[in-house]
Motif scaffolding. Structure first.
Motif, PDB file in Angstrom:
ATOM      1  N   ILE A 112       0.872  -1.215  -0.017  1.00 17.06           N
ATOM      2  CA  ILE A 112      -0.017  -0.043   0.041  1.00 17.06           C
ATOM      3  C   ILE A 112       0.858   1.067  -0.088  1.00 17.06           C
ATOM      4  CG2 ILE A 112      -1.784   1.274   1.396  1.00 17.06           C
ATOM      5  CD1 ILE A 112      -2.722  -1.553   0.278  1.00 17.06           C
ATOM      6  N   GLN A 113       0.475   2.045  -0.933  1.00 17.96           N
ATOM      7  CA  GLN A 113       1.367   3.212  -1.200  1.00 17.96           C
ATOM      8  C   GLN A 113       0.750   4.753  -0.379  1.00 17.96           C
ATOM      9  OE1 GLN A 113       4.843   3.390  -1.926  1.00 17.96           O
ATOM     10  NE2 GLN A 113       4.398   1.143  -1.849  1.00 17.96           N
ATOM     11  N   THR A 114      -0.632   4.373  -0.763  1.00 12.00           N
ATOM     12  CA  THR A 114      -1.394   5.539  -0.339  1.00 12.00           C
ATOM     13  C   THR A 114      -2.753   4.888   0.302  1.00 12.00           C
ATOM     14  OG1 THR A 114      -1.021   7.036  -2.389  1.00 12.00           O
ATOM     15  CG2 THR A 114      -2.840   7.604  -1.021  1.00 12.00           C
ATOM     16  N   CYS A 115      -2.964   5.628   1.564  1.00 17.60           N
ATOM     17  CA  CYS A 115      -4.064   5.094   2.480  1.00 17.60           C
ATOM     18  C   CYS A 115      -4.637   6.260   2.837  1.00 17.60           C
ATOM     19  CB  CYS A 115      -3.407   4.339   3.709  1.00 17.60           C
ATOM     20  SG  CYS A 115      -4.663   3.787   4.972  1.00 17.60           S
ATOM     21  N   LEU A 116      -6.171   6.078   2.726  1.00 12.76           N
ATOM     22  CA  LEU A 116      -7.301   6.991   3.381  1.00 12.76           C
ATOM     23  C   LEU A 116      -7.794   6.296   4.407  1.00 12.76           C
ATOM     24  CD1 LEU A 116      -8.821   9.462   2.966  1.00 12.76           C
ATOM     25  CD2 LEU A 116     -10.419   8.298   1.679  1.00 12.76           C
ATOM     26  N   MET A 117      -7.510   7.071   5.698  1.00 14.87           N
ATOM     27  CA  MET A 117      -7.990   6.707   6.974  1.00 14.87           C
ATOM     28  C   MET A 117      -8.915   7.725   7.402  1.00 14.87           C
ATOM     29  SD  MET A 117      -6.192   6.588  10.367  1.00 14.87           S
ATOM     30  CE  MET A 117      -5.145   4.709  10.291  1.00 14.87           C
ATOM     31  N   VAL A 118     -10.300   6.998   7.516  1.00 15.31           N
ATOM     32  CA  VAL A 118     -11.471   7.767   8.085  1.00 15.31           C
ATOM     33  C   VAL A 118     -11.621   7.428   9.667  1.00 15.31           C
ATOM     34  CG1 VAL A 118     -13.921   8.355   7.773  1.00 15.31           C
ATOM     35  CG2 VAL A 118     -12.562   7.603   6.021  1.00 15.31           C
ATOM     36  N   GLY A 119     -11.544   8.536  10.425  1.00 11.33           N
ATOM     37  CA  GLY A 119     -11.775   8.292  12.034  1.00 11.33           C
ATOM     38  C   GLY A 119     -12.412   9.501  12.538  1.00 11.33           C
ATOM     39  N   HIS A 120     -12.125   9.602  13.766  1.00  7.97           N
ATOM     40  CA  HIS A 120     -12.704  10.554  14.732  1.00  7.97           C
ATOM     41  C   HIS A 120     -11.603  11.388  15.236  1.00  7.97           C
ATOM     42  CE1 HIS A 120     -16.163   7.920  14.274  1.00  7.97           C
ATOM     43  NE2 HIS A 120     -15.478   7.145  14.327  1.00  7.97           N
ATOM     44  N   ASN A 121     -12.174  12.567  15.834  1.00  7.36           N
ATOM     45  CA  ASN A 121     -11.525  13.445  17.068  1.00  7.36           C
ATOM     46  C   ASN A 121     -11.716  13.007  18.223  1.00  7.36           C
ATOM     47  OD1 ASN A 121     -10.244  15.318  15.540  1.00  7.36           O
ATOM     48  ND2 ASN A 121     -11.710  16.888  15.302  1.00  7.36           N
ATOM     49  N   PRO A 122     -11.037  13.131  19.165  1.00  9.20           N
ATOM     50  CA  PRO A 122      -9.644  13.924  19.161  1.00  9.20           C
ATOM     51  C   PRO A 122      -8.317  13.231  18.467  1.00  9.20           C
ATOM     52  CG  PRO A 122      -9.786  13.149  21.133  1.00  9.20           C
ATOM     53  CD  PRO A 122     -11.030  12.614  20.465  1.00  9.20           C
ATOM     54  N   GLY A 123      -8.334  11.701  18.293  1.00  8.62           N
ATOM     55  CA  GLY A 123      -7.326  11.246  17.835  1.00  8.62           C
ATOM     56  C   GLY A 123      -6.712  11.582  16.569  1.00  8.62           C
ATOM     57  N   LEU A 124      -7.493  12.089  15.605  1.00  4.24           N
ATOM     58  CA  LEU A 124      -6.972  12.507  14.340  1.00  4.24           C
ATOM     59  C   LEU A 124      -6.178  13.679  14.464  1.00  4.24           C
ATOM     60  CD1 LEU A 124      -9.903  11.388  11.835  1.00  4.24           C
ATOM     61  CD2 LEU A 124      -7.804  10.261  12.626  1.00  4.24           C
ATOM     62  N   THR A 125      -6.729  14.627  15.291  1.00  8.45           N
ATOM     63  CA  THR A 125      -6.203  15.935  15.580  1.00  8.45           C
ATOM     64  C   THR A 125      -4.910  15.784  16.192  1.00  8.45           C
ATOM     65  OG1 THR A 125      -8.238  17.040  15.441  1.00  8.45           O
ATOM     66  CG2 THR A 125      -6.127  18.239  16.550  1.00  8.45           C
ATOM     67  N   ASP A 126      -4.786  14.779  17.165  1.00 10.16           N
ATOM     68  CA  ASP A 126      -3.424  14.568  17.734  1.00 10.16           C
ATOM     69  C   ASP A 126      -2.586  13.979  16.743  1.00 10.16           C
ATOM     70  OD1 ASP A 126      -4.619  15.410  20.032  1.00 10.16           O
ATOM     71  OD2 ASP A 126      -5.110  13.402  20.880  1.00 10.16           O
ATOM     72  N   ILE A 128      -2.388  14.392  13.523  1.00 17.76           N
ATOM     73  CA  ILE A 128      -1.811  15.494  12.664  1.00 17.76           C
ATOM     74  C   ILE A 128      -0.922  16.616  13.430  1.00 17.76           C
ATOM     75  CG2 ILE A 128      -2.620  17.645  11.638  1.00 17.76           C
ATOM     76  CD1 ILE A 128      -5.462  16.092  10.914  1.00 17.76           C
ATOM     77  N   ASN A 129      -0.926  16.711  14.638  1.00 18.37           N
ATOM     78  CA  ASN A 129       0.069  17.501  15.470  1.00 18.37           C
ATOM     79  C   ASN A 129       1.177  16.611  15.621  1.00 18.37           C
ATOM     80  OD1 ASN A 129      -1.475  19.979  15.951  1.00 18.37           O
ATOM     81  ND2 ASN A 129      -2.897  18.885  17.193  1.00 18.37           N
ATOM     82  N   TYR A 130       0.934  15.370  15.938  1.00 23.34           N
ATOM     83  CA  TYR A 130       2.024  14.439  16.059  1.00 23.34           C
ATOM     84  C   TYR A 130       3.042  14.483  14.958  1.00 23.34           C
ATOM     85  CZ  TYR A 130       4.844  10.052  16.393  1.00 23.34           C
ATOM     86  OH  TYR A 130       5.854   9.056  16.307  1.00 23.34           O
ATOM     87  N   PHE A 131       2.834  14.502  13.574  1.00 18.89           N
ATOM     88  CA  PHE A 131       3.198  14.710  12.312  1.00 18.89           C
ATOM     89  C   PHE A 131       3.873  16.086  12.023  1.00 18.89           C
ATOM     90  CE2 PHE A 131       0.838  10.982  10.955  1.00 18.89           C
ATOM     91  CZ  PHE A 131       1.903   9.988  11.160  1.00 18.89           C
ATOM     92  N   GLY A 132       3.744  16.922  12.792  1.00 17.71           N
ATOM     93  CA  GLY A 132       4.341  18.279  12.986  1.00 17.71           C
ATOM     94  C   GLY A 132       3.728  19.434  12.211  1.00 17.71           C
ATOM     95  N   VAL A 133       2.246  19.243  12.189  1.00 20.43           N
ATOM     96  CA  VAL A 133       1.364  20.347  11.680  1.00 20.43           C
ATOM     97  C   VAL A 133       0.359  20.773  12.805  1.00 20.43           C
ATOM     98  CG1 VAL A 133      -0.673  20.985  10.454  1.00 20.43           C
ATOM     99  CG2 VAL A 133       1.237  19.615   9.422  1.00 20.43           C
ATOM    100  N   ARG A 134       0.615  21.851  13.287  1.00 21.09           N
ATOM    101  CA  ARG A 134      -0.285  22.548  14.361  1.00 21.09           C
ATOM    102  C   ARG A 134      -1.797  22.675  14.014  1.00 21.09           C
ATOM    103  NH1 ARG A 134      -1.930  21.999  18.595  1.00 21.09           N
ATOM    104  NH2 ARG A 134      -2.301  23.665  20.124  1.00 21.09           N
TER     105      ARG A 134
END
Length: 172
Positions: A112-126, A128-134
């Protein structure tokens, strides 16, 4: 902004999508079983068209098994040409915390090269922040796409992440 790279291996791309707006019309339904609102359906269509124009069909769509997340994933799948029967539902993505999300990502198949993940907050926001985007809060039906300078899902990190794009549903 994305840097240009010249690596000899395929990079991994992760599209993080929060489910679209859910309806509160039926008070007899528990949170897990809530359906999309009309606005949620419309925003899913708009986001699906956007993802298709930006990215095309992902190699994998994985979603929380909650009704609203799966409904969002189905609409997106139709618009990007992904077979609905191949959507992977994962109970562990329902209201998952960041560590659960990272474990799920680390287990993605190598091909798998490209994955689309559909989920919920607050986990997804966390995540995104973990990967360096505030980001304070990922709105419903909104997406953030990262590319990772690695060929292994288990090795994605803030250090090898590059923000490809982000799109909020309200701006479509």
């Amino acid at each position: 902004m994305r840097a240009t790279h010249s690596f000899n291996y395929p990079m991994k791309r992760l599209i993080i999508l929060r489910h679209a707006k859910a309806s509160w019309d039926d008070h007899n339904l528990n949170d897990f079983n809530r359906h999309l609102s009309k606005r949620g359906e419309l925003n899913s269509v708009l986001m699906g068209k956007f993802i298709n124009s930006k990215q095309g069909k992902p190699d994998l769509i994985i979603t929380s098994s909650a009704t609203r997340a799966y409904a969002t994933a189905k609409i997106i799948a139709e618009l990007v040409g992904y077979t609905i029967d191949e959507i992977i539902t994962n109970q562990e993505l329902y209201l998952a915390w960041i560590n659960d999300l990272l474990k799920t990502i680390a287990k993605l198949p190598h091909h798998i090269q490209t994955c689309l993940m559909v989920g919920h907050n607050p986990g997804l926001t966390d995540l995104i922040n973990y990967f360096g985007v505030r980001l304070d809060y990922l709105p419903t039906a909104s997406a953030v796409c990262f590319e990772f300078d690695t060929s292994e899902w288990s090795k994605i990190s803030k250090e090898n992440s590059n923000l490809e794009w982000y799109q909020f549903a309200k701006d479509l």
